[in-house]
Motif scaffolding. Structure first.
Motif, PDB file in Angstrom:
ATOM      1  N   ARG A 140      50.081  32.626  40.028  1.00  0.00           N
ATOM      2  CA  ARG A 140      50.631  33.647  39.476  1.00  0.00           C
ATOM      3  C   ARG A 140      51.737  33.356  38.166  1.00  0.00           C
ATOM      4  NH1 ARG A 140      51.441  39.156  41.515  1.00  0.00           N
ATOM      5  NH2 ARG A 140      53.249  39.079  40.373  1.00  0.00           N
ATOM      6  N   ASN A 155      47.024  41.563  34.221  1.00  0.00           N
ATOM      7  CA  ASN A 155      47.343  41.446  35.716  1.00  0.00           C
ATOM      8  C   ASN A 155      47.820  40.282  36.055  1.00  0.00           C
ATOM      9  OD1 ASN A 155      46.896  41.364  38.610  1.00  0.00           O
ATOM     10  ND2 ASN A 155      45.420  43.157  38.319  1.00  0.00           N
ATOM     11  N   SER A 156      48.854  39.977  36.412  1.00  0.00           N
ATOM     12  CA  SER A 156      49.455  38.367  36.644  1.00  0.00           C
ATOM     13  C   SER A 156      48.788  37.930  37.788  1.00  0.00           C
ATOM     14  CB  SER A 156      50.917  38.548  36.767  1.00  0.00           C
ATOM     15  OG  SER A 156      51.369  39.422  37.657  1.00  0.00           O
ATOM     16  N   SER A 157      48.182  38.569  38.842  1.00  0.00           N
ATOM     17  CA  SER A 157      47.892  38.464  40.053  1.00  0.00           C
ATOM     18  C   SER A 157      46.555  37.713  40.190  1.00  0.00           C
ATOM     19  CB  SER A 157      47.828  39.447  41.008  1.00  0.00           C
ATOM     20  OG  SER A 157      46.862  40.296  40.942  1.00  0.00           O
ATOM     21  N   THR A 158      45.721  37.637  38.995  1.00  0.00           N
ATOM     22  CA  THR A 158      44.484  37.204  38.931  1.00  0.00           C
ATOM     23  C   THR A 158      44.618  35.717  38.210  1.00  0.00           C
ATOM     24  OG1 THR A 158      44.126  38.270  36.841  1.00  0.00           O
ATOM     25  CG2 THR A 158      43.429  39.428  38.862  1.00  0.00           C
ATOM     26  N   MET A 205      42.730  32.238  46.721  1.00  0.00           N
ATOM     27  CA  MET A 205      42.868  33.745  46.294  1.00  0.00           C
ATOM     28  C   MET A 205      42.571  34.374  47.675  1.00  0.00           C
ATOM     29  SD  MET A 205      41.993  34.625  42.467  1.00  0.00           S
ATOM     30  CE  MET A 205      43.143  34.094  41.202  1.00  0.00           C
ATOM     31  N   SER A 263      43.184  38.316  44.375  1.00  0.00           N
ATOM     32  CA  SER A 263      44.564  38.226  43.946  1.00  0.00           C
ATOM     33  C   SER A 263      45.127  36.950  44.549  1.00  0.00           C
ATOM     34  CB  SER A 263      45.561  39.332  44.436  1.00  0.00           C
ATOM     35  OG  SER A 263      45.317  39.728  45.851  1.00  0.00           O
ATOM     36  N   GLU A 297      46.977  34.159  46.971  1.00  0.00           N
ATOM     37  CA  GLU A 297      47.697  34.184  47.854  1.00  0.00           C
ATOM     38  C   GLU A 297      48.785  33.447  47.602  1.00  0.00           C
ATOM     39  OE1 GLU A 297      49.493  34.423  50.661  1.00  0.00           O
ATOM     40  OE2 GLU A 297      47.630  35.369  51.342  1.00  0.00           O
ATOM     41  N   THR A 298      50.065  34.053  47.457  1.00  0.00           N
ATOM     42  CA  THR A 298      51.238  33.529  47.282  1.00  0.00           C
ATOM     43  C   THR A 298      51.770  32.337  48.122  1.00  0.00           C
ATOM     44  OG1 THR A 298      52.552  35.112  47.945  1.00  0.00           O
ATOM     45  CG2 THR A 298      51.944  35.104  45.764  1.00  0.00           C
ATOM     46  N   ASN A 300      53.090  30.730  43.247  1.00  0.00           N
ATOM     47  CA  ASN A 300      54.085  32.021  42.938  1.00  0.00           C
ATOM     48  C   ASN A 300      55.273  31.603  42.286  1.00  0.00           C
ATOM     49  OD1 ASN A 300      54.417  34.906  42.818  1.00  0.00           O
ATOM     50  ND2 ASN A 300      56.132  34.514  44.641  1.00  0.00           N
TER      51      ASN A 300
END
Length: 530
Positions: free
Chosen positions: A176, A426-429, A462, A467, A469-470, A477
């Motif tokens: 992210r 979308n920061s999660s992608t 991911m 998204s 996986e942090t 992250n």
């Protein structure tokens, strides 16, 4: 759907969902201002098969003085390093570089997840062709798996010869980063320099006048103000990088060097007979003596201004060049890329950043993003091809501030290619990736089995919904740790990852076992190379 017009790669982006651009970073991300180029370049090295083995042809007595005078040759013997900083939040995951679950790139996501990454159900990589049993949408020609219709990939293939593709491999890092901000510390150039990278003329270069040299920041703990990247705006500045004085022009380059050599010898002889009555007598004499040696060396290496001009390098521009003359003349991004790769790959700078603007391309269509990704891919491919032509390795890192996502609506225009429309940030992608060229053969992934290698080729993973996986890696992250992960991999290419903790004692990558899991490749050079 009614198609929105495709914007040209240089056309600015207007977003109703964004405030009006106010900062320089905003203008670059939305394409109102070009990411001006590092137009440093250089070298008389096209005369040599391997530029890092090239030495100035000074007389033997002066040649022996170069080391004692601290005159560098070509680079520090480390792998050249180039960053592509795509300002605005470009798509990297899925539609360009494949990302997957814990098993690696081909541990496929859900159909809904791929849709969020801009891939409709009939273009997802998990679909097998019934005639072959293989997917038509996976391309591993560069080692790293791309979607077969990736615009990045098509651009790279346009500039990179088929023969040289076999010597490339790469890794992707799902991670992210915040959307539309220059505060992401993506840029690892200072850390790469701390690991030993350097140039004979400049240490770091960048296409923006910032502390990082790019759009995104560098980790604050790594910034060394004495190494701040040098920025040059246009090709005409290249030949002005080194001033050889007025003697060249009055005499030939060879005669000018001979005159300077004679001046040095006369000066050294006279200085040997003089007592300056200064306590630092020897130091003063060395400074004077080395000044003449350096002048002769500069005249010898750079006396012909054309040797610093990427446009006059036949491997870069011309009938057999990477860029045609028309491409080079009409596209400032190609000029920027050519200038940066000329300087870095020839060892005149240790590392360089190329910022490309206008990647905030959630414009209600897909075509605009595709055309910009295609041009970025051509610039990436040009760097890899030039490294191959020069005969040196290269590590190329691609990052962006955040990313985009699709709601599943399709753009079936010619440039939209039947893919999902980018509808918002979308920061999660988000992901970053790097490619490595090795003139000695394909870079080898760590791992004794294909499954183990797949987990080193994708560092982290991911979720099935696309998204990040942090918890999948320290980098997932934390952008500071993403930069550290890239530096660790740079060092590992030299077999020097064991020195990482001592060089970066406050790092956040964990113990040596965890760092091993964050490393993609076996070494391709041993420490330094020549």
């Amino acid at each position: 759907m009614k198609h929105k017009p495709t914007l040209s790669p240089d056309e600015p982006l207007y977003h109703a969902c964004h405030a009006k651009p106010m900062t320089r970073r905003d203008f670059i991300a939305q394409g109102f201002m070009a990411g001006v180029g590092t137009v440093l370049s250089g070298s008389a090295l096209s005369l040599f098969a391997n530029p890092r083995k090239a030495h100035a042809a000074l007389s033997s007595d002066l040649e022996s003085l170069k080391n004692s005078c601290g005159i560098a040759t070509q680079g520090a013997g480390k792998i050249p390093f180039i960053v592509f900083d795509l300002a605005g939040g470009a798509n990297i995951s899925g539609s360009n570089v494949l990302v997957g679950g814990q098993g690696g790139q081909q541990d496929f996501l859900s159909t809904a997840g791929y849709s969020k990454l801009g891939l409709p159900g009939d273009m997802i990589p998990s679909i097998a062709n019934p005639d072959t049993g293989l997917s038509d949408y996976i391309n591993t020609e560069l080692g790293l798996a791309f979607h077969s219709d990736s615009a990045f990939l098509r651009g790279i293939q346009d500039k990179l010869s088929v023969t040289n593709r076999a010597n490339i491999n790469g890794a992707v890092i799902p991670a992210r980063s915040e959307n539309d901000t220059g505060n992401n510390p993506h840029n690892p150039m200072y850390g790469v320099n701390k690991a030993g990278s350097d140039g004979s003329l400049l240490t770091l270069i960048g296409s923006r006048n910032t502390d990082s040299g790019g759009n995104s920041m560098s980790p604050s703990s790594m910034i060394d103000s004495a190494k701040r990247p040098t920025k040059i705006d246009r090709p005409s500045d290249v030949t002005g990088l080194v001033d050889t004085g007025d003697l060249i022009g009055l005499l030939s380059q060879q005669d000018s060097v001979t005159v300077m050599e004679s001046i040095q010898r006369i000066s050294a002889m006279k200085l040997g007979k003089v007592n300056t009555q200064i306590t630092t007598d020897d130091v003063l004499k060395d400074l004077v003596n080395c000044g003449y040696v350096k002048s002769a060396d500069i005249a010898d290496r750079f006396g012909d201004p054309s040797t610093l001009n990427p446009e006059l390098d036949p491997d870069i521009v011309g009938d057999n060049g990477i860029f045609t003359q028309e491409e080079f003349d009409n596209d400032s991004e190609f000029q920027k890329t050519a200038s940066t790769m000329k300087l870095v790959i020839n060892g005149f700078a240790g590392a360089g950043t190329i910022t490309m603007g206008g990647f905030d391309y959630h414009t209600g269509n897909r075509a605009t993003g595709e055309t910009r990704d295609l041009r970025a891919g051509r610039c990436m491919g040009a760097c890899l091809e030039y490294a191959a032509r020069v005969g040196v390795p290269l590590m190329m890192y691609v990052c962006s501030d955040g990313s985009v996502a699709s709601n599943g609506m399709i753009d079936d225009s010619l440039d939209g290619r039947g893919k999902g429309v980018w509808t918002g940030d979308n920061s999660s992608t988000a992901s970053s990736f790097f490619l490595v060229y090795n003139p000695g053969g394909t870079p080898q992934l760590i791992g004794a089995t294909p499954d183990a290698q797949a987990q080193h080729q994708q560092i982290g993973y991911m979720r099935s919904d696309a998204s990040v996986e942090t918890a999948s890696s320290p980098a997932a992250n934390n952008v500071n740790l993403l930069a550290e992960t890239v530096i660790l991999n740079y060092m590992a290419l030299h077999g020097e990852q064991g020195n990482f903790a001592s060089l970066f004692p406050t790092h956040g990558l964990g113990n040596s076992a965890l760092m091993d899991s964050l490393t993609a490749f076996e070494p391709i050079v041993s420490g330094t190379y020549s």
